[in-house]
Design a protein around this motif. Structure first.
Motif, PDB file in Angstrom:
ATOM      1  N   PHE A  98      -3.613   3.559   1.028  1.00  0.00           N
ATOM      2  CA  PHE A  98      -4.095   4.396  -0.294  1.00  0.00           C
ATOM      3  C   PHE A  98      -4.957   3.735  -1.153  1.00  0.00           C
ATOM      4  CE2 PHE A  98      -2.047   5.614  -4.418  1.00  0.00           C
ATOM      5  CZ  PHE A  98      -2.804   6.861  -4.697  1.00  0.00           C
ATOM      6  N   LYS A 100       5.501  13.507  -2.962  1.00  0.00           N
ATOM      7  CA  LYS A 100       6.097  13.707  -1.480  1.00  0.00           C
ATOM      8  C   LYS A 100       6.950  12.551  -1.322  1.00  0.00           C
ATOM      9  CE  LYS A 100       1.823  13.234   0.093  1.00  0.00           C
ATOM     10  NZ  LYS A 100       0.760  12.730   1.446  1.00  0.00           N
ATOM     11  N   GLY A 113       3.547   6.105   7.000  1.00  0.00           N
ATOM     12  CA  GLY A 113       2.906   6.057   6.049  1.00  0.00           C
ATOM     13  C   GLY A 113       2.114   4.755   5.454  1.00  0.00           C
ATOM     14  N   CYS A 114       1.864   4.407   4.275  1.00  0.00           N
ATOM     15  CA  CYS A 114       1.154   3.272   3.902  1.00  0.00           C
ATOM     16  C   CYS A 114       1.840   1.931   4.100  1.00  0.00           C
ATOM     17  CB  CYS A 114       0.583   3.380   2.558  1.00  0.00           C
ATOM     18  SG  CYS A 114      -0.673   4.694   2.369  1.00  0.00           S
ATOM     19  N   MET A 171       4.652   6.208  -4.747  1.00  0.00           N
ATOM     20  CA  MET A 171       4.009   6.870  -6.222  1.00  0.00           C
ATOM     21  C   MET A 171       3.947   8.335  -6.102  1.00  0.00           C
ATOM     22  SD  MET A 171       0.381   7.873  -5.470  1.00  0.00           S
ATOM     23  CE  MET A 171       0.289   8.527  -3.699  1.00  0.00           C
ATOM     24  N   SER A 172       4.028   8.811  -4.886  1.00  0.00           N
ATOM     25  CA  SER A 172       3.636  10.341  -4.891  1.00  0.00           C
ATOM     26  C   SER A 172       5.066  11.047  -5.166  1.00  0.00           C
ATOM     27  CB  SER A 172       3.231  10.733  -3.499  1.00  0.00           C
ATOM     28  OG  SER A 172       3.979  10.535  -2.447  1.00  0.00           O
ATOM     29  N   GLY A 202       6.285   4.822   2.684  1.00  0.00           N
ATOM     30  CA  GLY A 202       5.612   5.207   1.303  1.00  0.00           C
ATOM     31  C   GLY A 202       4.506   4.437   1.108  1.00  0.00           C
ATOM     32  N   CYS A 203       4.190   4.856  -0.009  1.00  0.00           N
ATOM     33  CA  CYS A 203       2.899   4.620  -0.773  1.00  0.00           C
ATOM     34  C   CYS A 203       2.654   3.116  -1.078  1.00  0.00           C
ATOM     35  CB  CYS A 203       2.770   5.470  -1.826  1.00  0.00           C
ATOM     36  SG  CYS A 203       3.510   7.038  -1.761  1.00  0.00           S
ATOM     37  N   CYS A 207       3.345  10.167   7.021  1.00  0.00           N
ATOM     38  CA  CYS A 207       4.636  10.649   6.184  1.00  0.00           C
ATOM     39  C   CYS A 207       5.466  11.705   6.758  1.00  0.00           C
ATOM     40  CB  CYS A 207       4.033  10.540   4.717  1.00  0.00           C
ATOM     41  SG  CYS A 207       3.896   9.235   4.085  1.00  0.00           S
ATOM     42  N   CYS A 210      -3.512  12.540  -1.671  1.00  0.00           N
ATOM     43  CA  CYS A 210      -3.770  10.995  -1.726  1.00  0.00           C
ATOM     44  C   CYS A 210      -5.275  10.766  -1.858  1.00  0.00           C
ATOM     45  CB  CYS A 210      -2.995  10.430  -0.544  1.00  0.00           C
ATOM     46  SG  CYS A 210      -1.411  10.701  -0.662  1.00  0.00           S
ATOM     47  N   CYS A 250      -5.074   6.124   4.963  1.00  0.00           N
ATOM     48  CA  CYS A 250      -3.872   7.120   4.649  1.00  0.00           C
ATOM     49  C   CYS A 250      -3.261   7.625   5.965  1.00  0.00           C
ATOM     50  CB  CYS A 250      -3.957   7.980   3.492  1.00  0.00           C
ATOM     51  SG  CYS A 250      -4.157   7.294   1.884  1.00  0.00           S
ATOM     52  N   CYS A 251      -2.776   8.936   5.777  1.00  0.00           N
ATOM     53  CA  CYS A 251      -2.018   9.427   6.821  1.00  0.00           C
ATOM     54  C   CYS A 251      -2.877   9.975   8.105  1.00  0.00           C
ATOM     55  CB  CYS A 251      -0.921  10.272   6.524  1.00  0.00           C
ATOM     56  SG  CYS A 251       0.528   9.177   5.705  1.00  0.00           S
ATOM     57  N   HIS A 303      -4.682  13.700   5.302  1.00  0.00           N
ATOM     58  CA  HIS A 303      -3.371  14.160   6.190  1.00  0.00           C
ATOM     59  C   HIS A 303      -3.240  14.809   7.407  1.00  0.00           C
ATOM     60  CE1 HIS A 303      -2.122  11.727   2.679  1.00  0.00           C
ATOM     61  NE2 HIS A 303      -1.098  11.656   3.261  1.00  0.00           N
TER      62      HIS A 303
HETATM   63  O1  BF8 Z   1       1.498  10.856   2.990  1.00  0.00           O
HETATM   64  S1  BF8 Z   1       2.557   6.926   1.913  1.00  0.00           S
HETATM   65  S2  BF8 Z   1       0.064   7.106  -0.364  1.00  0.00           S
HETATM   66  S3  BF8 Z   1      -1.108   8.433   2.342  1.00  0.00           S
HETATM   67  S4  BF8 Z   1       2.047   9.851   0.116  1.00  0.00           S
HETATM   68 FE1  BF8 Z   1      -0.206   9.101   0.462  1.00  0.00          FE
HETATM   69 FE2  BF8 Z   1       2.067   7.567  -0.001  1.00  0.00          FE
HETATM   70 FE3  BF8 Z   1       0.217   6.751   1.720  1.00  0.00          FE
HETATM   71 FE4  BF8 Z   1       0.333   9.793   3.462  1.00  0.00          FE
HETATM   72 NI1  BF8 Z   1       2.798   9.399   2.032  1.00  0.00          NI
END
Ligand code: BF8
Length: 676
Positions: A340, A585, A503-504, A582-583, A473-474, A546, A361, A322-323, A287
């Motif tokens: 991810f 965050k 993000g994802c 899933m996170s 998001g993830c 993200c 992640c 990822c990010c 990240h």
């Molecule tokens: O911060 S989208 S899996 S990579 S938490 Fe992780 Fe989710 Fe992907 Fe980036 Ni965001």
């Protein structure tokens, strides 16, 4: 005995069916390769390990040693009064709210600690303690300084002059650092929100004091025997989430832009097919861009290219997961290797000479997969190491950033010769445009001198654009990889909803070819297609990583400021979504969107379903207080239509529910008006 043992082994060997676990052909292909090589991935583990039903409902409390207290909903549903309670008497509402805000604390801490690291590097650069980093965007430096209450001009002999930029930079760094732990006052960026929004936060008593304090207070309040009122717990969750979105994350984005450059549209490619068989492949994963920026700089040096060639490779191919991927993509066009859920697969190609990871992640199983190949797995952050002995730790420090990056790149080049015979890179990759943000959208809509959000507002008012969807998001191995992301986004743009992504989700959309201007003619409704064609933008705008969800908050604020669509973010025809979250965050992001006035729908599951009263509080009562609220919808099409229904509700409230063009008044009309 032997039979029993064999049966057990056969059971342990249960494997994922590639076609049911992802819509992406490259991923399917690589899961098959993994099976052939007898390498286990997250997709297989998701088949063999079922999630805990009580945790899924949010009603397992393990905050003290008398538990874990498990309070699932009764099988037949609740009948009469809900008498469930933990040993201390905690109700399902208290337990679910505690768990929920602890997730917010985890997410806010991750984003904000990332922001703090950037602020530290920023201050080092501003104080000229490092040669590796320099302020790149001085225009943004001055703008951010104003939001931090820093003077950008000085009076000399009665004359107003621009203040020295180096001085401003040092003060920005110091003021920013202070936002994490100052003793008095409130979060300075809270006032960047529309005035109406700030007033709501003030009225509700949720304006953050400083970033760290709000996270610490969550840990205190959720300790056994402290806060046992789900409404009061959520008040603190809201304050911490705002401290993330409008604080830690926003500072991370702004300082990264000043230091590394504000993104502008850039072309690139996405999916595992960006790796190259005849080049040294370095995959950046995580990240924080402070290290990856250096790796990009070093990989582009002629001496490194020559060194790679001297080792038999054609050059160096960087790509990202990822990010970190989104960060180096939006500023340098470095291609995206995957989302991810594709991290293990990048190593299984056999062509990954080094995977460099920092924070968040990152699967610990990468180390097990790397053991089966020549790949050097390198951890770089002091707070993120792995226990496996094949993992190399090269601790990154901004004071010798270039040296660290050179060491890593050289290691990857030296490792190129150690590849095994079997290299299997799937051919799939899609072209894409990334690099949108508050500034570049403004520029796209009006050019350097006349940049403004009015064009966007006009097109929302006239109905060509029905509304705005923030889809982020993830990926989540409990749901089909990328299916929710892609179906929801396609349904939104088909219905003329422009999508802002990070993000994802952004990576998934890129892999699907949705981040090109050409995709507008294929997938969009006629109104959005027309706007995209006229302006030359994709219908899905990649806004970054993200932490860059803060860009979406600021873009929404710009839309409010441009006029004609109400006075607050909650008035806008807009909705948020995290289809495959899933996170922790993601929960923090979801909640700062809600607290900023946005209706926000999550897919997969939400750990509140075991506490129906608390769930109703988030899903319904929050709207009365904040104008935004949570929702959960697993079906992608229904999910998109819930967002569209909310957008239509807001259009109706604004009186723009029927498409209409703005009437252009010419000179003769004016004369008529004047004569009347
Ligand atoms: O911060 S989208 S899996 S990579 S938490 Fe992780 Fe989710 Fe992907 Fe980036 Ni965001």
């Amino acid at each position: 005995m032997t039979v029993e043992k064999d049966t057990k082994q056969a059971k342990a060997k249960k494997l994922a069916d590639p076609k049911t676990c992802t819509i992406d052909l490259a991923t399917q292909e690589m899961i098959n390769v993994a099976h052939k090589l007898d390498i286990e991935t997250v997709f297989d583990r998701a088949v063999t390990m079922k999630p805990c039903n009580i945790g899924t409902q949010g009603t397992c409390c393990k905050n003290c040693g008398m538990g874990p207290c498990r309070l699932p909903l009764p099988k037949g549903g609740l009948d009469g009064e809900d008498e469930r309670k933990g040993l201390c008497g905690a109700t399902p509402n208290t337990i679910a709210a505690r768990n929920f805000i602890r997730m917010i604390a985890g997410g806010a801490a991750a984003h904000s600690d990332h922001g703090r690291s950037v602020a530290e590097v920023f201050l080092s650069a501003a104080r000229k303690e490092t040669d590796a980093y320099k302020i790149k965007d001085t225009r943004k430096l001055v703008e951010v300084a104003k939001h931090l209450g820093i003077d950008t001009v000085v009076e000399v002999n009665g004359e107003t002059l621009d203040r020295d930029l180096d001085e401003i930079a040092v003060e920005v760094g110091e003021k920013a650092m202070n936002e994490w732990g100052k003793a008095d006052g409130e979060l300075l960026f809270a006032k960047r929100a529309p005035e109406e929004r700030y007033k709501i936060w003030k009225k509700m008593g949720v304006v953050p004091r400083n970033i760290d304090r709000e996270i610490v207070e969550i840990m205190h309040r959720t300790h056994i025997g402290v806060d046992q009122d789900y409404k009061n717990l959520m008040k603190q969750g809201t304050r911490a989430a705002i401290a993330d979105g409008w604080g830690g994350s926003m500072l991370a984005t702004e300082l990264q832009d000043i230091l590394f450059g504000t993104p502008y549209p850039v072309a690139s490619e996405a999916n595992l097919g960006v790796m190259k068989e005849d080049m040294v492949n370095i995959v950046i994963h995580g990240h924080e861009p402070v290290l990856s920026e250096m790796i990009v700089a070093v990989a582009q040096m002629k001496e490194m290219d020559d060194y790679a060639k001297s080792k038999g490779a054609k050059g160096i191919q960087l790509s990202g997961i990822c990010c970190s991927a989104n960060e180096v993509l939006q500023r340098h066009g470095v291609p995206l290797c995957g989302t991810f859920l594709q991290q293990e697969l990048a190593i299984i190609t056999g062509a990954c000479d080094a995977m460099v990871v920092d924070i968040q992640c990152i699967f610990q199983n990468l180390a097990n997969v790397a053991k089966c190949f020549h790949t050097k797995l390198i951890t770089t952050h002091p707070i993120a190491k792995m226990e496996q002995n094949n993992v190399l730790h090269i601790e990154f420090d901004e004071h010798h950033a270039l040296e660290d990056a050179k060491r890593i790149v050289k290691l990857a080049i030296d490792n190129y010769k150690n590849r095994g015979a079997e290299v299997m890179i799937p051919k799939q990759k899609s072209p894409m445009i990334a690099g949108f943000g508050v500034e570049s959208i403004k520029y796209h809509l009006g050019g350097t001198f006349r940049g403004s959000y009015s064009t966007l507002n006009d097109n929302i008012i006239n109905g060509r654009i029905r509304g705005i969807g923030g889809v982020v998001g993830c990926n989540n191995a409990r749901t089909k990889h990328n299916q929710g992301h892609v179906e929801i986004v396609k349904e939104l743009i088909k219905n003329d909803v422009i999508v802002l992504t990070t993000g994802c989700n952004a990576i998934a959309c890129a892999m699907e070819g949705l981040l090109t201007p050409e995709s507008a003619a294929v997938f969009c409704g006629p109104g959005l297609a027309e706007v995209c064609e006229t302006v030359g933008i994709p219908p899905v705008l990649h806004m970054g990583s993200c932490v860059d969800n803060s860009r979406i908050l600021l873009a929404a604020t710009e839309v409010v400021k441009a006029g004609g669509l109400g006075t607050d973010i909650s008035d806008l025809p807009a909705a948020g979504s995290a289809p495959e979250w899933m996170s922790e965050k993601a929960i923090s992001i979801g909640h700062y969107f809600v607290a900023s006035g946005v209706y926000t729908v999550f897919g997969v599951t939400l750990p509140v379903t075991g506490a129906p009263v608390f769930q109703k509080y988030l899903f319904e009562e929050f709207e009365k207080m904040y104008g935004g609220m949570w929702d959960l919808e697993i079906d992608p099409i229904k999910h998109a239509h819930k967002m569209i229904a909310h957008i239509d509700k807001k259009r109706k409230a604004l009186g723009i529910d029927r498409a209409r063009d703005r009437i252009l008044v010419d000179m003769s009309d004016r004369r008529d008006i004047g004569a009347a």
